[in-house]
Design an enzyme around this catalytic site. Structure first.
Site, PDB file in Angstrom:
ATOM      1  N   ILE A  29      -9.748 -16.049 -27.176  1.00 44.88           N
ATOM      2  CA  ILE A  29      -9.989 -15.374 -28.454  1.00 44.88           C
ATOM      3  C   ILE A  29      -8.634 -14.943 -29.008  1.00 44.88           C
ATOM      4  CG2 ILE A  29     -11.176 -13.458 -29.603  1.00 44.88           C
ATOM      5  CD1 ILE A  29     -13.085 -13.410 -27.096  1.00 44.88           C
ATOM      6  N   GLU A  30      -8.204 -15.611 -30.063  1.00 42.61           N
ATOM      7  CA  GLU A  30      -6.870 -15.323 -30.611  1.00 42.61           C
ATOM      8  C   GLU A  30      -6.941 -14.295 -31.745  1.00 42.61           C
ATOM      9  OE1 GLU A  30      -5.222 -19.197 -31.542  1.00 42.61           O
ATOM     10  OE2 GLU A  30      -4.945 -19.620 -29.399  1.00 42.61           O
ATOM     11  N   GLU A  32      -9.978 -17.194 -19.245  1.00 43.12           N
ATOM     12  CA  GLU A  32     -10.217 -16.711 -17.877  1.00 43.12           C
ATOM     13  C   GLU A  32     -10.453 -15.201 -17.867  1.00 43.12           C
ATOM     14  OE1 GLU A  32      -7.817 -18.673 -18.994  1.00 43.12           O
ATOM     15  OE2 GLU A  32      -6.900 -19.883 -17.419  1.00 43.12           O
ATOM     16  N   CYS A  86      -2.439 -19.124 -16.958  1.00 41.49           N
ATOM     17  CA  CYS A  86      -1.178 -18.383 -17.145  1.00 41.49           C
ATOM     18  C   CYS A  86      -1.013 -17.343 -16.036  1.00 41.49           C
ATOM     19  CB  CYS A  86      -1.142 -17.726 -18.519  1.00 41.49           C
ATOM     20  SG  CYS A  86      -2.089 -16.197 -18.636  1.00 41.49           S
ATOM     21  N   CYS A 146      -3.387 -14.220 -16.122  1.00 42.18           N
ATOM     22  CA  CYS A 146      -4.747 -14.505 -15.634  1.00 42.18           C
ATOM     23  C   CYS A 146      -4.767 -14.645 -14.123  1.00 42.18           C
ATOM     24  CB  CYS A 146      -5.305 -15.756 -16.309  1.00 42.18           C
ATOM     25  SG  CYS A 146      -5.707 -15.469 -18.050  1.00 42.18           S
TER      26      CYS A 146
HETATM   27  N1  THU Z   1      -4.995 -20.014 -22.864  1.00 40.90           N
HETATM   28  C1  THU Z   1      -6.107 -19.759 -22.128  1.00 40.90           C
HETATM   29  O1  THU Z   1      -7.119 -19.277 -22.648  1.00 40.90           O
HETATM   30  N2  THU Z   1      -6.071 -20.010 -20.800  1.00 40.90           N
HETATM   31  C2  THU Z   1      -5.047 -20.643 -20.166  1.00 40.90           C
HETATM   32  O2  THU Z   1      -5.139 -20.892 -18.978  1.00 40.90           O
HETATM   33  C3  THU Z   1      -3.836 -21.004 -20.904  1.00 40.90           C
HETATM   34  C4  THU Z   1      -3.759 -20.501 -22.297  1.00 40.90           C
HETATM   35  C5  THU Z   1      -5.065 -19.788 -24.315  1.00 40.90           C
HETATM   36  C6  THU Z   1      -4.254 -18.649 -24.858  1.00 40.90           C
HETATM   37  C7  THU Z   1      -4.076 -19.092 -26.298  1.00 40.90           C
HETATM   38  O3  THU Z   1      -5.216 -18.730 -27.036  1.00 40.90           O
HETATM   39  C8  THU Z   1      -4.028 -20.609 -26.224  1.00 40.90           C
HETATM   40  O4  THU Z   1      -4.610 -20.944 -24.978  1.00 40.90           O
HETATM   41  C9  THU Z   1      -2.643 -21.196 -26.320  1.00 40.90           C
HETATM   42  O5  THU Z   1      -1.773 -20.607 -25.426  1.00 40.90           O
END
Ligand code: THU
Length: 135
Positions: A41-42, A53, A84, A87
């Site tokens: 969710i950005e 995650e 990342c 997470c």
């Molecule tokens: N993102 C994730 O949701 N999980 C990951 O394991 C790597 C990155 C998301 C964060 C952001 O919304 C987008 O991917 C680009 O980084």
């Protein structure tokens, strides 16, 4: 394992990623057998964005489930998507021992917590030698 991955794939469809356009889905299994899914969710204030995650894990914890066993994560990548660092730390906090990385073509990589986050900071590190934690 297939069910968990299917839940992650489904959750990915709900991803709110208008800035990166990179949709991610995740699903976490509890020790009691329940599954919670989540998507990334950005936010226009980019730093506030939440990964799939952590969405899934926080949903489980906020529903009273603190003992988590496995997480599956999926994205439309060539290789299975890799979580990342933030997470990974949250996975460690709630004892997730098995991490399933996948992509939409079904390629899988299954890792242990120790493999994905060695030498991690943990609860026990807060208590100094010789001190007692009264909680
Ligand atoms: N993102 C994730 O949701 N999980 C990951 O394991 C790597 C990155 C998301 C964060 C952001 O919304 C987008 O991917 C680009 O980084």
């Amino acid at each position: 394992m297939d069910e968990l991955i299917a839940c992650a794939v489904k959750a990915r469809e709900y991803a709110y990623a208008p800035y990166s356009k990179f949709k991610v889905g995740a699903a976490v299994q509890t020790k009691s057998g329940r599954i919670f899914s989540g998507c990334n969710i950005e936010d226009s204030s980019y730093g506030l964005s939440n990964c799939a995650e952590r969405t899934a894990i926080f949903k489980a914890v906020s529903e009273g489930e603190q003992q988590l066993t496995t997480i599956a994560v999926v994205a439309d990548t060539t290789e299975p998507v890799s979580p990342c660092g933030a997470c990974r730390q949250v996975m460690a906090e709630f004892g997730i021992e098995q991490i399933i990385l996948t992509n939409l073509s079904g390629k899988r990589k299954i890792l242990t917590l120790e493999e994905i986050l060695p030498f991690r900071f943990a609860n026990g590190d807060i208590v100094k030698d010789g001190e007692k934690n009264n909680d």
